[in-house]
Every structure is written in structure tokens, then in C-alpha cells.
Write a protein that holds these residues in place. Structure first.
Motif, PDB file in Angstrom:
ATOM      1  N   PRO A 182      43.306 -33.168  59.574  1.00 24.33           N
ATOM      2  CA  PRO A 182      43.992 -32.633  58.396  1.00 24.33           C
ATOM      3  C   PRO A 182      43.003 -32.326  57.269  1.00 24.33           C
ATOM      4  O   PRO A 182      41.950 -32.968  57.164  1.00 24.33           O
ATOM      5  N   ASP A 183      43.349 -31.352  56.434  1.00 27.37           N
ATOM      6  CA  ASP A 183      42.451 -30.919  55.355  1.00 27.37           C
ATOM      7  C   ASP A 183      41.956 -32.085  54.507  1.00 27.37           C
ATOM      8  O   ASP A 183      40.773 -32.172  54.158  1.00 27.37           O
ATOM      9  N   GLY A 184      42.880 -32.980  54.143  1.00 28.71           N
ATOM     10  CA  GLY A 184      42.505 -34.111  53.293  1.00 28.71           C
ATOM     11  C   GLY A 184      41.482 -35.018  53.968  1.00 28.71           C
ATOM     12  O   GLY A 184      40.670 -35.664  53.288  1.00 28.71           O
ATOM     13  N   VAL A 185      41.521 -35.062  55.296  1.00 26.57           N
ATOM     14  CA  VAL A 185      40.560 -35.894  56.028  1.00 26.57           C
ATOM     15  C   VAL A 185      39.182 -35.221  56.033  1.00 26.57           C
ATOM     16  O   VAL A 185      38.154 -35.889  55.905  1.00 26.57           O
ATOM     17  N   VAL A 186      39.162 -33.885  56.140  1.00 24.11           N
ATOM     18  CA  VAL A 186      37.876 -33.168  56.017  1.00 24.11           C
ATOM     19  C   VAL A 186      37.250 -33.505  54.669  1.00 24.11           C
ATOM     20  O   VAL A 186      36.062 -33.852  54.560  1.00 24.11           O
ATOM     21  N   GLN A 187      38.069 -33.444  53.624  1.00 26.74           N
ATOM     22  CA  GLN A 187      37.562 -33.697  52.276  1.00 26.74           C
ATOM     23  C   GLN A 187      37.150 -35.146  52.094  1.00 26.74           C
ATOM     24  O   GLN A 187      36.153 -35.450  51.427  1.00 26.74           O
ATOM     25  N   TYR A 188      37.893 -36.066  52.698  1.00 26.28           N
ATOM     26  CA  TYR A 188      37.555 -37.486  52.608  1.00 26.28           C
ATOM     27  C   TYR A 188      36.196 -37.744  53.280  1.00 26.28           C
ATOM     28  O   TYR A 188      35.343 -38.453  52.746  1.00 26.28           O
ATOM     29  N   ILE A 189      35.998 -37.155  54.462  1.00 25.59           N
ATOM     30  CA  ILE A 189      34.735 -37.325  55.199  1.00 25.59           C
ATOM     31  C   ILE A 189      33.566 -36.814  54.349  1.00 25.59           C
ATOM     32  O   ILE A 189      32.523 -37.466  54.241  1.00 25.59           O
ATOM     33  N   ASN A 190      33.770 -35.658  53.705  1.00 27.25           N
ATOM     34  CA  ASN A 190      32.706 -35.094  52.863  1.00 27.25           C
ATOM     35  C   ASN A 190      32.458 -35.964  51.632  1.00 27.25           C
ATOM     36  O   ASN A 190      31.312 -36.232  51.262  1.00 27.25           O
ATOM     37  N   LYS A 191      33.548 -36.407  51.003  1.00 29.25           N
ATOM     38  CA  LYS A 191      33.416 -37.186  49.777  1.00 29.25           C
ATOM     39  C   LYS A 191      32.575 -38.447  49.992  1.00 29.25           C
ATOM     40  O   LYS A 191      31.739 -38.799  49.176  1.00 29.25           O
ATOM     41  N   TYR A 192      32.802 -39.142  51.117  1.00 27.13           N
ATOM     42  CA  TYR A 192      32.104 -40.404  51.372  1.00 27.13           C
ATOM     43  C   TYR A 192      30.945 -40.235  52.349  1.00 27.13           C
ATOM     44  O   TYR A 192      30.364 -41.236  52.798  1.00 27.13           O
ATOM     45  N   ALA A 193      30.617 -38.983  52.683  1.00 23.72           N
ATOM     46  CA  ALA A 193      29.491 -38.696  53.587  1.00 23.72           C
ATOM     47  C   ALA A 193      29.562 -39.554  54.852  1.00 23.72           C
ATOM     48  O   ALA A 193      28.578 -40.197  55.247  1.00 23.72           O
ATOM     49  N   LEU A 194      30.741 -39.584  55.482  1.00 21.12           N
ATOM     50  CA  LEU A 194      30.883 -40.316  56.747  1.00 21.12           C
ATOM     51  C   LEU A 194      30.195 -39.518  57.861  1.00 21.12           C
ATOM     52  O   LEU A 194      30.050 -38.308  57.762  1.00 21.12           O
ATOM     53  N   TYR A 195      29.802 -40.198  58.896  1.00 22.51           N
ATOM     54  CA  TYR A 195      29.211 -39.604  60.109  1.00 22.51           C
ATOM     55  C   TYR A 195      27.967 -38.761  59.793  1.00 22.51           C
ATOM     56  O   TYR A 195      27.887 -37.595  60.182  1.00 22.51           O
ATOM     57  N   PRO A 196      27.006 -39.318  59.070  1.00 22.95           N
ATOM     58  CA  PRO A 196      25.818 -38.541  58.735  1.00 22.95           C
ATOM     59  C   PRO A 196      25.020 -38.174  59.978  1.00 22.95           C
ATOM     60  O   PRO A 196      25.034 -38.909  60.966  1.00 22.95           O
ATOM     61  N   GLY A 197      24.346 -37.040  59.912  1.00 16.68           N
ATOM     62  CA  GLY A 197      23.536 -36.598  61.048  1.00 16.68           C
ATOM     63  C   GLY A 197      22.136 -37.166  60.955  1.00 16.68           C
ATOM     64  O   GLY A 197      21.788 -37.873  60.010  1.00 16.68           O
ATOM     65  N   GLY A 198      21.327 -36.850  61.958  1.00 19.57           N
ATOM     66  CA  GLY A 198      19.961 -37.358  61.973  1.00 19.57           C
ATOM     67  C   GLY A 198      19.010 -36.493  61.171  1.00 19.57           C
ATOM     68  O   GLY A 198      17.829 -36.795  61.054  1.00 19.57           O
ATOM     69  N   ASP A 199      19.539 -35.389  60.576  1.00 19.90           N
ATOM     70  CA  ASP A 199      18.636 -34.439  59.911  1.00 19.90           C
ATOM     71  C   ASP A 199      18.653 -34.593  58.391  1.00 19.90           C
ATOM     72  O   ASP A 199      18.213 -33.709  57.667  1.00 19.90           O
ATOM     73  N   GLY A 200      19.172 -35.712  57.920  1.00 20.31           N
ATOM     74  CA  GLY A 200      19.150 -35.984  56.490  1.00 20.31           C
ATOM     75  C   GLY A 200      20.099 -35.107  55.695  1.00 20.31           C
ATOM     76  O   GLY A 200      20.012 -35.032  54.475  1.00 20.31           O
ATOM     77  N   ARG A 201      21.050 -34.465  56.406  1.00 17.43           N
ATOM     78  CA  ARG A 201      21.984 -33.570  55.747  1.00 17.43           C
ATOM     79  C   ARG A 201      22.829 -34.320  54.737  1.00 17.43           C
ATOM     80  O   ARG A 201      23.291 -35.415  55.002  1.00 17.43           O
TER      81      ARG A 201
END
Ligand code: ATP
Ligand code: MG
Length: 201
Positions: A182-201
Motif C-alpha cells: 500500500p502507498d502508506g507502506v511505501v512512504q513508511y519504508i522511505n521515512k524510516y529507511a527500512l531495508y537499506p541496500g549495500g550501496d549506501g543509498r
């Protein structure tokens, strides 16, 4: 006039993150079984995933709240995240039964999780506490051999080839998860930087 017993669906999961596969499955079972409510129950520490990194329970709980907020018959329970130690389905069902002693419980589970039921502890009591609803899941065959006939119903839900693992991998790689969650979950993931990648994104 006899009062209709309350019928409550129970959708347990890690929900790391919750996605549209979970929501479609819950919605379909709610409709087919005429459930008054579906309670989503984010796990505490799932014993099956003891060796994996899992997001903070509060993040998983809040994403589940965000994802279900718009549906009047979807609710979220903290019973598993507030109980210390590993999460066992028997404890989830005991707690929900204690909260709703006059309700019939329907435990909703995907084909992969259904396969594990026989390895769960206290299987007999589990089937006394809830009726089990096994839902189809792309990539997983529904095999009910060994399960009690009257304790499990299988239903087909619209196929959604989505998994939380794929969502986490996509976020870590910088790929979009719009429309998978859901849209709100996309925004939640971005807000708290969940699931960071290995490239320092
Ligand atoms: P992970 O990849 O981290 O294991 P997941 O996508 O399997 O995550 P869970 O939180 O483990 O999600 O699943 C909770 C419940 O939802 C399980 O019963 C699982 O079988 C079911 N489920 C998950 N994805 C789907 C789907 N796409 N369709 C139907 N059922 C699903
Ligand atoms: Mg899973």
C-alpha cells in the motif's frame, strides 16, 4: 432470536513488510466466510525465522496499522509483539480466544505456512481453538495430507506473486515497491529507511 456467533479471522505474519498478497488473501477469506472482523497479528520473534534479521516489531506493527487503516473490518493486534519470547501460533490463538471467548476463530494461512502446521507444537489444541483456512499462494502447492479434514478449508484467492522477501530485496536494490505494498507502506519504508541496500543509498 438466536444471536449469530461472531466470526473472527486471524491473519498472522511477520509483515516485514505487509504487502497486497496478505491484504487480498484476508479480504477474500473475509468475504467467503462472512467474517465480522479480520485481526492481523504481527509476530514477535517467529521461531521459524530465528536465524534471520527481522525489522523492529514496532515498525512491522505500524506498517500493518497503516496498511489496514482504511478497512472497517480489518484490525491489528499486539498480542504477539507484546508477549516475550518466540511466537507460537498456539499462544496467539489462546490469547485471542481469551479476548473473544464467544467468537469462532478462523486462522488464515498461505500454502507455505500450512505445510508447517504439523511441525507446530500442540497441534491438537490448535485445531480446537480455530478453524484453519489455507489460501493459495503462487509458487507454493497446497498439500493437505496429514491435516484433519474437518479442521481445514482450502480456498483460492486471486493470485498475487508478491512476497515480503522480494519487497525487501527490491527496496535494498533501489527498485520500486509501489503497487506491491500500500502507498502508506511505501512512504513508511522511505521515512524510516527500512531495508537499506549495500550501496549506501
Ligand atoms: P517472507 O518472504 O519474509 O517470508 P511473506 O511474504 O511470506 O514474507 P509472511 O509475513 O511470512 O509474508 O506471511 C504471512 C502469511 O501470509 C503466511 O500465512 C503466508 O503464507 C501468507 N502470504 C504471504 N504472501 C502471500 C501471497 N502473495 N498470497 C497468499 N498468501 C500469502
Ligand atoms: Mg513467509
Amino acid at each position: 432470536m438466536e444471536q449469530l456467533r461472531r466470526r473472527i479471522g486471524v491473519m498472522g505474519g511477520t509483515f516485514d513488510p505487509i504487502h497486497h498478497g496478505h491484504l487480498v488473501a484476508a479480504s477474500e477469506v473475509q468475504s467467503v466466510f462472512g467474517l465480522h472482523e479480520v485481526v492481523f497479528v504481527p509476530t514477535g520473534r517467529p521461531w521459524q525465522k530465528a536465524d534471520q534479521e527481522i525489522s523492529d516489531p514496532e515498525h512491522r506493527y505500524l506498517m500493518t496499522v497503516v496498511a489496514t487503516a482504511a478497512n472497517p473490518v480489518f484490525t491489528v493486534s499486539r498480542v504477539d509483539i507484546d508477549r516475550p519470547g518466540a511466537t507460537y501460533t498456539i499462544d496467539t490463538l489462546r490469547d485471542l480466544h481469551a479476548e473473544h471467548p464467544d467468537a469462532d476463530l478462523f486462522f488464515i494461512t498461505g500454502a507455505d505456512a500450512l505445510q508447517n502446521i504439523l511441525t507446530w507444537k500442540d497441534t491438537e489444541e490448535i485445531f480446537e481453538l480455530a478453524h484453519f483456512v489455507g489460501v493459495t499462494r503462487p509458487g507454493h502447492e497446497l498439500d493437505t495430507s496429514g491435516l484433519p479434514d474437518d479442521g481445514v478449508t482450502l480456498i483460492e484467492v486471486p493470485a498475487m506473486a508478491i512476497s515480503s522477501t522480494d519487497c525487501r530485496t527490491r527496496v535494498a536494490a533501489g527498485a520500486p515497491v509501489w503497487y506491491l505494498v500500500p502507498d502508506g507502506v511505501v512512504q513508511y519504508i522511505n521515512k524510516y529507511a527500512l531495508y537499506p541496500g549495500g550501496d549506501g543509498r
